[in-house]
Design a protein around this motif. Structure first.
Motif, PDB file in Angstrom:
ATOM      1  N   ASP A  52       0.822  -1.214   0.000  1.00 57.26           N
ATOM      2  CA  ASP A  52       0.000   0.000   0.000  1.00 57.26           C
ATOM      3  C   ASP A  52       0.857   1.265   0.000  1.00 57.26           C
ATOM      4  O   ASP A  52       0.549   2.232  -0.703  1.00 57.26           O
ATOM      5  CB  ASP A  52      -0.944   0.027   1.204  1.00 57.26           C
ATOM      6  CG  ASP A  52      -2.141  -0.880   1.023  1.00 57.26           C
ATOM      7  OD1 ASP A  52      -2.404  -1.316  -0.116  1.00 57.26           O
ATOM      8  OD2 ASP A  52      -2.822  -1.154   2.030  1.00 57.26           O
ATOM      9  N   GLU A  53       1.929   1.265   0.780  1.00 62.39           N
ATOM     10  CA  GLU A  53       2.808   2.444   0.841  1.00 62.39           C
ATOM     11  C   GLU A  53       3.527   2.663  -0.491  1.00 62.39           C
ATOM     12  O   GLU A  53       3.670   3.798  -0.946  1.00 62.39           O
ATOM     13  CB  GLU A  53       3.827   2.304   1.975  1.00 62.39           C
ATOM     14  CG  GLU A  53       3.227   2.425   3.352  1.00 62.39           C
ATOM     15  CD  GLU A  53       2.645   3.805   3.647  1.00 62.39           C
ATOM     16  OE1 GLU A  53       3.220   4.816   3.188  1.00 62.39           O
ATOM     17  OE2 GLU A  53       1.609   3.867   4.326  1.00 62.39           O
ATOM     18  N   LEU A  54       3.989   1.580  -1.105  1.00 65.51           N
ATOM     19  CA  LEU A  54       4.737   1.710  -2.361  1.00 65.51           C
ATOM     20  C   LEU A  54       3.837   2.084  -3.536  1.00 65.51           C
ATOM     21  O   LEU A  54       4.308   2.672  -4.510  1.00 65.51           O
ATOM     22  CB  LEU A  54       5.515   0.429  -2.644  1.00 65.51           C
ATOM     23  CG  LEU A  54       6.706   0.189  -1.713  1.00 65.51           C
ATOM     24  CD1 LEU A  54       7.312  -1.184  -1.949  1.00 65.51           C
ATOM     25  CD2 LEU A  54       7.756   1.279  -1.879  1.00 65.51           C
ATOM     26  N   LYS A  55       2.541   1.757  -3.459  1.00 62.47           N
ATOM     27  CA  LYS A  55       1.601   2.114  -4.525  1.00 62.47           C
ATOM     28  C   LYS A  55       1.537   3.625  -4.745  1.00 62.47           C
ATOM     29  O   LYS A  55       1.155   4.079  -5.818  1.00 62.47           O
ATOM     30  CB  LYS A  55       0.188   1.622  -4.188  1.00 62.47           C
ATOM     31  CG  LYS A  55      -0.070   0.187  -4.479  1.00 62.47           C
ATOM     32  CD  LYS A  55      -1.522  -0.120  -4.146  1.00 62.47           C
ATOM     33  CE  LYS A  55      -1.775  -1.594  -4.114  1.00 62.47           C
ATOM     34  NZ  LYS A  55      -3.159  -1.892  -3.678  1.00 62.47           N
ATOM     35  N   LYS A  56       1.905   4.392  -3.730  1.00 60.54           N
ATOM     36  CA  LYS A  56       1.889   5.855  -3.857  1.00 60.54           C
ATOM     37  C   LYS A  56       2.942   6.338  -4.855  1.00 60.54           C
ATOM     38  O   LYS A  56       2.813   7.411  -5.424  1.00 60.54           O
ATOM     39  CB  LYS A  56       2.164   6.498  -2.495  1.00 60.54           C
ATOM     40  CG  LYS A  56       1.114   6.204  -1.456  1.00 60.54           C
ATOM     41  CD  LYS A  56       1.554   6.734  -0.097  1.00 60.54           C
ATOM     42  CE  LYS A  56       0.583   6.329   0.999  1.00 60.54           C
ATOM     43  NZ  LYS A  56       1.071   6.735   2.336  1.00 60.54           N
ATOM     44  N   TYR A  57       4.003   5.539  -5.024  1.00 52.46           N
ATOM     45  CA  TYR A  57       5.142   5.947  -5.836  1.00 52.46           C
ATOM     46  C   TYR A  57       5.364   5.077  -7.070  1.00 52.46           C
ATOM     47  O   TYR A  57       6.024   5.502  -8.009  1.00 52.46           O
ATOM     48  CB  TYR A  57       6.425   5.916  -5.004  1.00 52.46           C
ATOM     49  CG  TYR A  57       6.366   6.752  -3.751  1.00 52.46           C
ATOM     50  CD1 TYR A  57       6.593   8.124  -3.805  1.00 52.46           C
ATOM     51  CD2 TYR A  57       6.076   6.174  -2.528  1.00 52.46           C
ATOM     52  CE1 TYR A  57       6.545   8.898  -2.661  1.00 52.46           C
ATOM     53  CE2 TYR A  57       6.024   6.941  -1.371  1.00 52.46           C
ATOM     54  CZ  TYR A  57       6.256   8.304  -1.445  1.00 52.46           C
ATOM     55  OH  TYR A  57       6.200   9.064  -0.307  1.00 52.46           O
ATOM     56  N   PHE A  58       4.875   3.825  -7.041  1.00 47.77           N
ATOM     57  CA  PHE A  58       5.197   2.850  -8.077  1.00 47.77           C
ATOM     58  C   PHE A  58       3.954   2.093  -8.530  1.00 47.77           C
ATOM     59  O   PHE A  58       2.972   1.979  -7.798  1.00 47.77           O
ATOM     60  CB  PHE A  58       6.195   1.805  -7.550  1.00 47.77           C
ATOM     61  CG  PHE A  58       7.504   2.376  -7.104  1.00 47.77           C
ATOM     62  CD1 PHE A  58       8.540   2.558  -8.015  1.00 47.77           C
ATOM     63  CD2 PHE A  58       7.719   2.726  -5.783  1.00 47.77           C
ATOM     64  CE1 PHE A  58       9.752   3.087  -7.611  1.00 47.77           C
ATOM     65  CE2 PHE A  58       8.930   3.253  -5.367  1.00 47.77           C
ATOM     66  CZ  PHE A  58       9.948   3.441  -6.287  1.00 47.77           C
ATOM     67  N   ARG A  59       4.063   1.511  -9.718  1.00 50.63           N
ATOM     68  CA  ARG A  59       3.109   0.499 -10.168  1.00 50.63           C
ATOM     69  C   ARG A  59       3.710  -0.838  -9.756  1.00 50.63           C
ATOM     70  O   ARG A  59       4.889  -1.095 -10.022  1.00 50.63           O
ATOM     71  CB  ARG A  59       2.915   0.558 -11.689  1.00 50.63           C
ATOM     72  CG  ARG A  59       2.137   1.795 -12.129  1.00 50.63           C
ATOM     73  CD  ARG A  59       2.012   1.903 -13.635  1.00 50.63           C
ATOM     74  NE  ARG A  59       3.316   2.189 -14.226  1.00 50.63           N
ATOM     75  CZ  ARG A  59       3.852   1.509 -15.234  1.00 50.63           C
ATOM     76  NH1 ARG A  59       3.228   0.512 -15.798  1.00 50.63           N
ATOM     77  NH2 ARG A  59       5.044   1.840 -15.698  1.00 50.63           N
ATOM     78  N   ILE A  60       2.940  -1.683  -9.130  1.00 54.01           N
ATOM     79  CA  ILE A  60       3.443  -2.933  -8.565  1.00 54.01           C
ATOM     80  C   ILE A  60       3.332  -4.062  -9.589  1.00 54.01           C
ATOM     81  O   ILE A  60       2.267  -4.295 -10.150  1.00 54.01           O
ATOM     82  CB  ILE A  60       2.656  -3.323  -7.288  1.00 54.01           C
ATOM     83  CG1 ILE A  60       2.540  -2.137  -6.316  1.00 54.01           C
ATOM     84  CG2 ILE A  60       3.255  -4.545  -6.627  1.00 54.01           C
ATOM     85  CD1 ILE A  60       3.828  -1.597  -5.773  1.00 54.01           C
ATOM     86  N   VAL A  61       4.447  -4.760  -9.817  1.00 57.17           N
ATOM     87  CA  VAL A  61       4.434  -5.943 -10.685  1.00 57.17           C
ATOM     88  C   VAL A  61       3.678  -7.050  -9.937  1.00 57.17           C
ATOM     89  O   VAL A  61       3.961  -7.313  -8.769  1.00 57.17           O
ATOM     90  CB  VAL A  61       5.882  -6.414 -10.996  1.00 57.17           C
ATOM     91  CG1 VAL A  61       5.883  -7.744 -11.703  1.00 57.17           C
ATOM     92  CG2 VAL A  61       6.614  -5.360 -11.812  1.00 57.17           C
ATOM     93  N   PRO A  62       2.711  -7.689 -10.590  1.00 55.73           N
ATOM     94  CA  PRO A  62       1.957  -8.754  -9.912  1.00 55.73           C
ATOM     95  C   PRO A  62       2.884  -9.853  -9.380  1.00 55.73           C
ATOM     96  O   PRO A  62       3.859 -10.238 -10.041  1.00 55.73           O
ATOM     97  CB  PRO A  62       1.037  -9.301 -11.002  1.00 55.73           C
ATOM     98  CG  PRO A  62       0.934  -8.201 -12.008  1.00 55.73           C
ATOM     99  CD  PRO A  62       2.244  -7.468 -11.960  1.00 55.73           C
ATOM    100  N   GLN A  63       2.560 -10.356  -8.202  1.00 56.04           N
ATOM    101  CA  GLN A  63       3.382 -11.366  -7.538  1.00 56.04           C
ATOM    102  C   GLN A  63       3.534 -12.619  -8.395  1.00 56.04           C
ATOM    103  O   GLN A  63       4.607 -13.220  -8.442  1.00 56.04           O
ATOM    104  CB  GLN A  63       2.759 -11.722  -6.176  1.00 56.04           C
ATOM    105  CG  GLN A  63       3.677 -12.453  -5.242  1.00 56.04           C
ATOM    106  CD  GLN A  63       4.892 -11.627  -4.854  1.00 56.04           C
ATOM    107  OE1 GLN A  63       4.823 -10.410  -4.716  1.00 56.04           O
ATOM    108  NE2 GLN A  63       6.011 -12.273  -4.690  1.00 56.04           N
TER     109      GLN A  63
END
Length: 155
Positions: A52-63
């Motif tokens: 959740d915190e990193l979503k503010k700065y990055f697009r998350i690669v699916p696990q």
């Protein structure tokens, strides 16, 4: 004239970053690792908080995508060749993702240390925090601070 104006507005809206692809870079989040006295539930809660915190700065690669590529890396490299840094760099290359984050939780009794690592293709940065007698709620807040220390200063 009215149709031309509508066409121009449509082109401007579709080419706008708000409607196009996000400007946030992609990142891989490696599953939380732990040492010592850390429950699986606490690990999952803190993994979710980190995401959740990193979503503010990055697009998350699916696990799932990360795990598939990691399997490929293990097939390509011999076990001895696959140090942590080498394997992660290979995954980054294959996914063409510059950023990787990993949270390590170390627990002993009621004391907990959080180590957050951010690897790019050029550098590796680590921030850590330590807490005596903290519960999961306090640890979640610490993750937000660690992310801000690492990423907030660069943005």
């Amino acid at each position: 004239m009215k149709q031309l104006l509508i066409l121009l507005i449509s082109i401007l809206l579709l080419s706008s970053p708000l409607f196009g692809q996000s400007e946030r870079p992609e990142t891989i989040i490696i599953p939380v690792s732990s040492l010592g006295d850390v429950s699986e539930v606490r690990k999952q809660i803190l993994q979710n908080t980190l995401t959740d915190e990193l979503k503010k700065y990055f697009r998350i690669v699916p696990q799932e995508k990360y795990e598939q590529v990691l399997e490929q890396v293990f097939e390509e490299l011999e076990y001895e060749e696959c140090s942590e840094d080498q394997c992660i760099m290979r995954v980054q290359e294959m996914l063409q993702v510059e950023n990787v984050f990993n949270l390590q939780i170390i627990g002993e009794g009621k004391d907990t240390q959080l180590n957050l690592t951010w690897r790019t293709l050029d550098e590796k940065r680590i921030e850590e925090d330590y807490c005596k007698g903290c519960g999961t709620f306090e640890l979640r807040e610490m993750i937000g601070v660690l992310v801000e220390k690492l990423v907030g200063a660069k943005n």
